[in-house]
Write a protein that holds these residues in place. Sequence first.
Motif, PDB file in Angstrom:
ATOM      1  N   ALA A   1      -4.898  -5.941   0.869  1.00 17.46           N
ATOM      2  CA  ALA A   1      -6.307  -5.930   0.485  1.00 17.46           C
ATOM      3  C   ALA A   1      -6.802  -4.514   0.247  1.00 17.46           C
ATOM      4  O   ALA A   1      -7.853  -4.324  -0.369  1.00 17.46           O
ATOM      5  CB  ALA A   1      -7.148  -6.593   1.580  1.00 17.46           C
ATOM      6  N   ALA A   2      -6.068  -3.511   0.702  1.00 16.76           N
ATOM      7  CA  ALA A   2      -6.507  -2.125   0.569  1.00 16.76           C
ATOM      8  C   ALA A   2      -5.531  -1.304  -0.265  1.00 16.76           C
ATOM      9  O   ALA A   2      -5.504  -0.089  -0.171  1.00 16.76           O
ATOM     10  CB  ALA A   2      -6.665  -1.500   1.952  1.00 16.76           C
ATOM     11  N   ARG A   3      -4.723  -1.961  -1.092  1.00 14.21           N
ATOM     12  CA  ARG A   3      -3.762  -1.228  -1.919  1.00 14.21           C
ATOM     13  C   ARG A   3      -4.428  -0.653  -3.168  1.00 14.21           C
ATOM     14  O   ARG A   3      -5.348  -1.234  -3.732  1.00 14.21           O
ATOM     15  CB  ARG A   3      -2.605  -2.132  -2.333  1.00 14.21           C
ATOM     16  CG  ARG A   3      -1.640  -2.405  -1.197  1.00 14.21           C
ATOM     17  CD  ARG A   3      -0.272  -2.826  -1.701  1.00 14.21           C
ATOM     18  NE  ARG A   3       0.610  -2.976  -0.558  1.00 14.21           N
ATOM     19  CZ  ARG A   3       1.249  -1.983   0.024  1.00 14.21           C
ATOM     20  NH1 ARG A   3       1.119  -0.757  -0.455  1.00 14.21           N
ATOM     21  NH2 ARG A   3       2.023  -2.194   1.068  1.00 14.21           N
ATOM     22  N   VAL A   4      -3.901   0.480  -3.586  1.00  9.03           N
ATOM     23  CA  VAL A   4      -4.336   1.071  -4.850  1.00  9.03           C
ATOM     24  C   VAL A   4      -3.592   0.365  -5.981  1.00  9.03           C
ATOM     25  O   VAL A   4      -2.368   0.262  -5.958  1.00  9.03           O
ATOM     26  CB  VAL A   4      -4.019   2.582  -4.883  1.00  9.03           C
ATOM     27  CG1 VAL A   4      -4.363   3.165  -6.243  1.00  9.03           C
ATOM     28  CG2 VAL A   4      -4.750   3.303  -3.767  1.00  9.03           C
TER      29      VAL A   4
ATOM     30  N   PRO B   1       0.407   2.539  -3.251  1.00  9.74           N
ATOM     31  CA  PRO B   1       0.366   2.645  -1.794  1.00  9.74           C
ATOM     32  C   PRO B   1      -0.904   2.029  -1.215  1.00  9.74           C
ATOM     33  O   PRO B   1      -1.886   1.778  -1.915  1.00  9.74           O
ATOM     34  CB  PRO B   1       0.398   4.148  -1.527  1.00  9.74           C
ATOM     35  CG  PRO B   1       0.460   4.826  -2.842  1.00  9.74           C
ATOM     36  CD  PRO B   1       0.273   3.838  -3.909  1.00  9.74           C
ATOM     37  N   VAL B   2      -0.867   1.818   0.083  1.00  6.72           N
ATOM     38  CA  VAL B   2      -2.080   1.459   0.807  1.00  6.72           C
ATOM     39  C   VAL B   2      -3.079   2.606   0.667  1.00  6.72           C
ATOM     40  O   VAL B   2      -2.700   3.788   0.732  1.00  6.72           O
ATOM     41  CB  VAL B   2      -1.763   1.202   2.304  1.00  6.72           C
ATOM     42  CG1 VAL B   2      -3.043   1.007   3.109  1.00  6.72           C
ATOM     43  CG2 VAL B   2      -0.852  -0.013   2.434  1.00  6.72           C
ATOM     44  N   ASN B   3      -4.328   2.279   0.439  1.00  3.59           N
ATOM     45  CA  ASN B   3      -5.379   3.282   0.303  1.00  3.59           C
ATOM     46  C   ASN B   3      -5.677   3.879   1.671  1.00  3.59           C
ATOM     47  O   ASN B   3      -6.264   3.229   2.530  1.00  3.59           O
ATOM     48  CB  ASN B   3      -6.637   2.642  -0.295  1.00  3.59           C
ATOM     49  CG  ASN B   3      -7.697   3.678  -0.642  1.00  3.59           C
ATOM     50  OD1 ASN B   3      -7.714   4.777  -0.095  1.00  3.59           O
ATOM     51  ND2 ASN B   3      -8.586   3.306  -1.545  1.00  3.59           N
TER      52      ASN B   3
ATOM     53  N   ALA C   1       6.045   6.140   1.746  1.00  3.55           N
ATOM     54  CA  ALA C   1       4.765   6.536   1.144  1.00  3.55           C
ATOM     55  C   ALA C   1       3.746   5.403   1.145  1.00  3.55           C
ATOM     56  O   ALA C   1       2.844   5.374   0.315  1.00  3.55           O
ATOM     57  CB  ALA C   1       4.972   7.072  -0.272  1.00  3.55           C
ATOM     58  N   LEU C   2       3.899   4.451   2.075  1.00  2.10           N
ATOM     59  CA  LEU C   2       3.006   3.298   2.212  1.00  2.10           C
ATOM     60  C   LEU C   2       3.033   2.401   0.978  1.00  2.10           C
ATOM     61  O   LEU C   2       2.058   1.698   0.675  1.00  2.10           O
ATOM     62  CB  LEU C   2       1.568   3.760   2.506  1.00  2.10           C
ATOM     63  CG  LEU C   2       1.399   4.656   3.740  1.00  2.10           C
ATOM     64  CD1 LEU C   2      -0.057   5.077   3.904  1.00  2.10           C
ATOM     65  CD2 LEU C   2       1.891   3.962   5.000  1.00  2.10           C
ATOM     66  N   LEU C   3       4.159   2.388   0.267  1.00  2.28           N
ATOM     67  CA  LEU C   3       4.317   1.588  -0.939  1.00  2.28           C
ATOM     68  C   LEU C   3       4.517   0.114  -0.612  1.00  2.28           C
ATOM     69  O   LEU C   3       4.895  -0.240   0.513  1.00  2.28           O
ATOM     70  CB  LEU C   3       5.517   2.102  -1.735  1.00  2.28           C
ATOM     71  CG  LEU C   3       5.320   3.432  -2.449  1.00  2.28           C
ATOM     72  CD1 LEU C   3       6.662   4.016  -2.867  1.00  2.28           C
ATOM     73  CD2 LEU C   3       4.395   3.268  -3.656  1.00  2.28           C
TER      74      LEU C   3
ATOM     75  N   ARG D   1       0.847  11.755  -0.670  1.00  2.00           N
ATOM     76  CA  ARG D   1      -0.295  11.289  -1.448  1.00  2.00           C
ATOM     77  C   ARG D   1       0.153  10.952  -2.870  1.00  2.00           C
ATOM     78  O   ARG D   1       1.205  11.408  -3.318  1.00  2.00           O
ATOM     79  CB  ARG D   1      -1.388  12.360  -1.439  1.00  2.00           C
ATOM     80  CG  ARG D   1      -1.877  12.659  -0.027  1.00  2.00           C
ATOM     81  CD  ARG D   1      -2.874  13.818   0.010  1.00  2.00           C
ATOM     82  NE  ARG D   1      -3.303  14.094   1.380  1.00  2.00           N
ATOM     83  CZ  ARG D   1      -2.679  14.898   2.224  1.00  2.00           C
ATOM     84  NH1 ARG D   1      -1.574  15.524   1.833  1.00  2.00           N
ATOM     85  NH2 ARG D   1      -3.129  15.088   3.445  1.00  2.00           N
ATOM     86  N   PRO D   2      -0.636  10.190  -3.621  1.00  2.00           N
ATOM     87  CA  PRO D   2      -0.139   9.622  -4.890  1.00  2.00           C
ATOM     88  C   PRO D   2      -0.045  10.579  -6.062  1.00  2.00           C
ATOM     89  O   PRO D   2       0.608  10.261  -7.054  1.00  2.00           O
ATOM     90  CB  PRO D   2      -1.131   8.489  -5.183  1.00  2.00           C
ATOM     91  CG  PRO D   2      -2.367   8.852  -4.444  1.00  2.00           C
ATOM     92  CD  PRO D   2      -1.907   9.560  -3.202  1.00  2.00           C
TER      93      PRO D   2
END
Length: 338
Positions: A15-18, A26-28, A42-44, A87-88
């Motif tokens: 619900a909080a992914r970019v 990744p997760v925002n 990287a929270l991917l 970071r992205p």
Amino acid sequence: MSAHPHLPASLSANAARVVENGFTGPVNSALVPRYSGPATFALLPGIETVEHADVAILGAPWDAGVSFRSGARFGPEHIRSASRLLRPYNPALDVSPFAGMQVVDAGDVALNPFNIPEALGVLQDTATSLVRGGTSLVTLGGDHTLALPLLRSVAAVHGPVALLHFDAHLDTWDTYFGAEYTHGTPFRRAVEEGIVDTESICHVGTRGPLYGHRDLEEDRRFGFGILTSADVFRQGVDEIVARLRERVGNRPLYVSIDIDVLDPAHAPGTGTPEAGGLTSRELLEILRGLAGLNIVGADVVEVAPAYDHADITGVAASHVAYDLVSLLALRDGGKGTR
């Protein structure tokens, strides 16, 4: 609404992914703290959550081929944990790799710790399946034995590949205790099997004592160029990059990085450390100098967290892997979004 009907939205990472340009990223971290949730690279997102992956981070937690300090089997989870802070947008390469292609974490391959041929075969089959499906891999090791099945997988699709091997050691010895498949032998086997292009293979960052001058003679016979850590120091990053680019040309390129190419001051968490290595800055700048080359796969291996005080090695390895993903986003003129 939560992705799961019975799960509060505040507990759902998806619900909080970019999502940018149609790619799930990744997760925002502005909505979910970096230290919470699954430790994917990287929270991917996981590979199971998307229909297609352009690039996958693949864990290979296995170190049955080491000859000194063990522990690299715990490398993938250590690198992933350190990568939470990535970071992205990559300003050094001016690219947002997760917005220009679908990058995922493919999890870990289950590799038999008691049977080397079986483990190498399973990794080769897994990697080949992904590569044939159009996914490029950045593999997190694990020890350097794993480079051989990974090279086999890219060669099965692209033919013999150029190879840039970043390492303190040559890894072209014949056997250890009669064993042909160890972390000191993968690139000799690769030459013997014809899966690397011997006109475009090179070691970078080698140093330290050898068993004898014959080691160097055999290595040159295989076709390897050698740019030592002293060469990097004396000639500088720009000259090293120019020489590597000339050697590789436009051939399909595999990049294999043993984290012990870094000096122990920059990477203490590894199994066979050698004094006099590259700095993390030098390694990253050399890699960034490869932008635009036809990279078809890469690995980062030999991270042993038991020896990694303050997570120095994990942080370095996570940034190296991130720059490799960024380079994949820039190949063929660049499809990564700025």
